[in-house]
Design a protein around this motif. Structure first.
Motif, mmCIF file in Angstrom:
data_model
loop_
_atom_site.group_PDB
_atom_site.id
_atom_site.type_symbol
_atom_site.label_atom_id
_atom_site.label_comp_id
_atom_site.label_asym_id
_atom_site.label_seq_id
_atom_site.Cartn_x
_atom_site.Cartn_y
_atom_site.Cartn_z
ATOM 1 N N LYS A 165 -9.356 4.295 -3.225
ATOM 2 C CA LYS A 165 -9.674 5.473 -2.414
ATOM 3 C C LYS A 165 -8.547 6.506 -2.409
ATOM 4 C CE LYS A 165 -12.932 3.142 0.694
ATOM 5 N NZ LYS A 165 -13.188 2.659 2.075
ATOM 6 N N LEU A 166 -7.347 6.104 -2.844
ATOM 7 C CA LEU A 166 -6.244 7.056 -2.937
ATOM 8 C C LEU A 166 -6.448 8.043 -4.083
ATOM 9 C CD1 LEU A 166 -3.208 4.662 -2.338
ATOM 10 C CD2 LEU A 166 -4.117 6.366 -0.755
ATOM 11 N N ASN A 167 -7.213 7.636 -5.093
ATOM 12 C CA ASN A 167 -7.577 8.509 -6.215
ATOM 13 C C ASN A 167 -6.385 9.077 -6.974
ATOM 14 O OD1 ASN A 167 -10.446 8.352 -5.930
ATOM 15 N ND2 ASN A 167 -10.317 9.744 -4.169
ATOM 16 N N PHE A 168 -5.396 8.240 -7.225
ATOM 17 C CA PHE A 168 -4.284 8.649 -8.073
ATOM 18 C C PHE A 168 -4.650 8.393 -9.533
ATOM 19 C CE2 PHE A 168 -1.636 7.743 -4.194
ATOM 20 C CZ PHE A 168 -1.126 9.025 -4.045
ATOM 21 N N GLU A 169 -4.502 9.402 -10.383
ATOM 22 C CA GLU A 169 -4.843 9.247 -11.790
ATOM 23 C C GLU A 169 -3.944 8.254 -12.507
ATOM 24 O OE1 GLU A 169 -4.933 12.993 -13.743
ATOM 25 O OE2 GLU A 169 -6.648 13.755 -12.581
ATOM 26 N N ASN A 170 -2.715 8.111 -12.048
ATOM 27 C CA ASN A 170 -1.746 7.233 -12.713
ATOM 28 C C ASN A 170 -1.657 5.850 -12.072
ATOM 29 O OD1 ASN A 170 -0.712 8.664 -10.507
ATOM 30 N ND2 ASN A 170 1.398 8.492 -11.206
ATOM 31 N N VAL A 171 -2.651 5.491 -11.260
ATOM 32 C CA VAL A 171 -2.689 4.175 -10.621
ATOM 33 C C VAL A 171 -3.976 3.451 -11.030
ATOM 34 C CG1 VAL A 171 -2.834 2.914 -8.440
ATOM 35 C CG2 VAL A 171 -1.315 4.891 -8.642
ATOM 36 N N THR A 172 -3.821 2.231 -11.510
ATOM 37 C CA THR A 172 -4.960 1.364 -11.803
ATOM 38 C C THR A 172 -5.001 0.251 -10.768
ATOM 39 O OG1 THR A 172 -4.825 1.785 -14.179
ATOM 40 C CG2 THR A 172 -6.045 -0.165 -13.485
ATOM 41 N N ALA A 173 -6.120 0.114 -10.081
ATOM 42 C CA ALA A 173 -6.281 -0.941 -9.077
ATOM 43 C C ALA A 173 -7.180 -2.024 -9.635
ATOM 44 C CB ALA A 173 -6.873 -0.367 -7.791
ATOM 45 N N LEU A 174 -6.683 -3.252 -9.629
ATOM 46 C CA LEU A 174 -7.472 -4.391 -10.071
ATOM 47 C C LEU A 174 -7.644 -5.368 -8.921
ATOM 48 C CD1 LEU A 174 -6.050 -5.312 -13.611
ATOM 49 C CD2 LEU A 174 -8.082 -3.964 -13.058
ATOM 50 N N SER A 175 -8.874 -5.833 -8.730
ATOM 51 C CA SER A 175 -9.110 -6.904 -7.762
ATOM 52 C C SER A 175 -8.581 -8.189 -8.363
ATOM 53 C CB SER A 175 -10.603 -7.022 -7.464
ATOM 54 O OG SER A 175 -10.842 -8.090 -6.578
ATOM 55 N N CYS A 176 -7.561 -8.765 -7.734
ATOM 56 C CA CYS A 176 -6.871 -9.899 -8.339
ATOM 57 C C CYS A 176 -6.350 -10.847 -7.270
ATOM 58 C CB CYS A 176 -5.702 -9.398 -9.198
ATOM 59 S SG CYS A 176 -4.665 -10.710 -9.885
ATOM 60 N N TYR A 234 0.832 -1.204 0.000
ATOM 61 C CA TYR A 234 0.000 0.000 0.000
ATOM 62 C C TYR A 234 0.871 1.260 0.000
ATOM 63 C CZ TYR A 234 -3.532 3.360 1.606
ATOM 64 O OH TYR A 234 -4.364 4.448 1.724
ATOM 65 N N GLU A 235 1.916 1.258 0.805
ATOM 66 C CA GLU A 235 2.806 2.418 0.868
ATOM 67 C C GLU A 235 3.580 2.604 -0.444
ATOM 68 O OE1 GLU A 235 2.656 4.526 3.190
ATOM 69 O OE2 GLU A 235 1.527 3.378 4.694
ATOM 70 N N LEU A 236 3.912 1.497 -1.105
ATOM 71 C CA LEU A 236 4.627 1.598 -2.386
ATOM 72 C C LEU A 236 3.802 2.345 -3.424
ATOM 73 C CD1 LEU A 236 6.204 -1.970 -2.705
ATOM 74 C CD2 LEU A 236 7.467 0.197 -2.684
ATOM 75 N N ILE A 237 2.492 2.158 -3.401
ATOM 76 C CA ILE A 237 1.622 2.824 -4.371
ATOM 77 C C ILE A 237 1.800 4.334 -4.296
ATOM 78 C CG2 ILE A 237 -0.756 3.247 -5.053
ATOM 79 C CD1 ILE A 237 0.292 0.425 -5.669
ATOM 80 N N SER A 238 1.722 4.886 -3.121
ATOM 81 C CA SER A 238 1.843 6.336 -2.957
ATOM 82 C C SER A 238 3.214 6.843 -3.389
ATOM 83 C CB SER A 238 1.582 6.729 -1.497
ATOM 84 O OG SER A 238 0.244 6.466 -1.127
ATOM 85 N N ILE A 239 4.252 6.099 -3.054
ATOM 86 C CA ILE A 239 5.606 6.522 -3.414
ATOM 87 C C ILE A 239 5.770 6.618 -4.923
ATOM 88 C CG2 ILE A 239 8.041 5.836 -3.389
ATOM 89 C CD1 ILE A 239 7.488 4.596 -0.604
ATOM 90 N N PHE A 240 5.386 5.583 -5.635
ATOM 91 C CA PHE A 240 5.546 5.575 -7.088
ATOM 92 C C PHE A 240 4.588 6.545 -7.769
ATOM 93 C CE2 PHE A 240 7.343 1.170 -6.486
ATOM 94 C CZ PHE A 240 8.617 1.489 -6.938
ATOM 95 N N ALA A 241 3.356 6.614 -7.290
ATOM 96 C CA ALA A 241 2.375 7.500 -7.911
ATOM 97 C C ALA A 241 2.802 8.959 -7.792
ATOM 98 C CB ALA A 241 1.005 7.293 -7.275
ATOM 99 N N LYS A 242 3.274 9.342 -6.621
ATOM 100 C CA LYS A 242 3.703 10.725 -6.408
ATOM 101 C C LYS A 242 4.949 11.064 -7.231
ATOM 102 C CE LYS A 242 1.697 11.047 -1.788
ATOM 103 N NZ LYS A 242 1.971 11.110 -0.316
ATOM 104 N N ALA A 243 5.725 10.032 -7.593
ATOM 105 C CA ALA A 243 6.909 10.245 -8.425
ATOM 106 C C ALA A 243 6.558 10.293 -9.912
ATOM 107 C CB ALA A 243 7.935 9.144 -8.172
ATOM 108 N N GLY A 244 5.295 10.043 -10.236
ATOM 109 C CA GLY A 244 4.846 10.178 -11.607
ATOM 110 C C GLY A 244 4.840 8.922 -12.438
ATOM 111 N N TYR A 245 5.064 7.763 -11.827
ATOM 112 C CA TYR A 245 5.083 6.508 -12.574
ATOM 113 C C TYR A 245 3.667 5.970 -12.770
ATOM 114 C CZ TYR A 245 10.047 6.629 -11.402
ATOM 115 O OH TYR A 245 11.361 7.009 -11.266
ATOM 116 N N GLN A 246 3.512 5.151 -13.808
ATOM 117 C CA GLN A 246 2.267 4.435 -14.017
ATOM 118 C C GLN A 246 2.301 3.154 -13.174
ATOM 119 O OE1 GLN A 246 -0.444 5.255 -15.795
ATOM 120 N NE2 GLN A 246 0.401 7.171 -16.590
ATOM 121 N N VAL A 247 1.266 2.918 -12.401
ATOM 122 C CA VAL A 247 1.269 1.789 -11.470
ATOM 123 C C VAL A 247 0.015 0.932 -11.669
ATOM 124 C CG1 VAL A 247 1.349 1.085 -9.057
ATOM 125 C CG2 VAL A 247 2.536 3.174 -9.781
#
Length: 226
Positions: free
Chosen positions: A40-51, A15-28
């Protein structure tokens, strides 16, 4: 712009990795059975899939997304883990299957999907545990979990050798105690010296730069026991 796939993102280090990479501008691409925390983090560059990475049909959806939306993956962090804390005599075959389905077969399945889409300079980072390292201190109740994570260490070494000419690089981090929900399941009441956010920062940096210096290596990331 790097494309990064991370498993086990609903809590803790993932969960913490998501914020780090998203804030750095990477696609996640965030993969977890429970995708709500990341959504719920609502990062535009993050796609969350139930997997559930232990299920082929879920992995097929991941493959479809990567192929249609990205076309390539630069970094794969196999962070998901299943832990059952139970005395060996009480463990059933089903318990072992549940743990190995996520911790071993899930890693195998997802890695096989991603590898053809990774460049030579790509990096696969597998997350293991100090309990999976040969010769390290072992703890009762964790025979299924620790042995599955030991398998990932050997798998990492084998894949690095098999792909050493074509890439990507493969490395494995054996983590010590980090204050996460999983640590509480393994060692109730124990207070770890590192937070999930602190360890995530280390893993994020290593995933971006570690393949310049390492391939097929086990790095023990621990300053305490457990």
């Amino acid at each position: 712009m790097k494309n990064i796939v991370i498993t086990g993102t609903s809590r803790g280090i993932g969960y913490e990795l998501i914020s780090i990479f998203a804030k750095a501008g990477y696609q996640v691409l965030a993969l977890s059975r429970n995708d709500e925390p990341v959504r719920k983090l609502n990062f535009e560059n993050v796609t969350a899939l139930s997997c559930d990475i232990g299920k082929k049909e879920d992995l097929d959806e991941v493959s479809d997304f990567i192929s249609s939306e990205w076309g390539n993956v630069d970094i794969l962090i196999n962070n998901a883990g299943k832990l059952i804390n139970k005395a060996f005599a009480e463990l059933t075959a089903e318990d072992f299957e549940i743990v190995y389905r996520t911790n071993v077969m899930g890693v195998v399945g997802l890695t096989q999907i991603v590898l053809p889409l990774m460049p030579k300079e790509g990096h696969v980072v597998n997350i293991s545990t100090m309990g999976g390292v040969q010769g390290s201190m072992k703890f009762p109740g964790l025979s299924a979990y620790s042995s599955s994570k030991a398998a990932i260490i050997t798998l990492t070494e084998l894949l690095a050798e098999e792909y050493k000419e074509t890439g990507p690089s493969f490395n494995v981090l054996a983590l010590g105690a980090v204050q996460t929900e999983m640590l509480e399941e393994a060692f109730p009441g124990y207070k770890a010296p590192l937070s999930a956010e602190e360890m995530a920062a280390y893993i994020a940096d290593f995933s971006l730069t570690g393949n310049k210096y390492y391939n097929g290596k086990l790095l023990q990331v621990s300053n305490s026991t457990p």
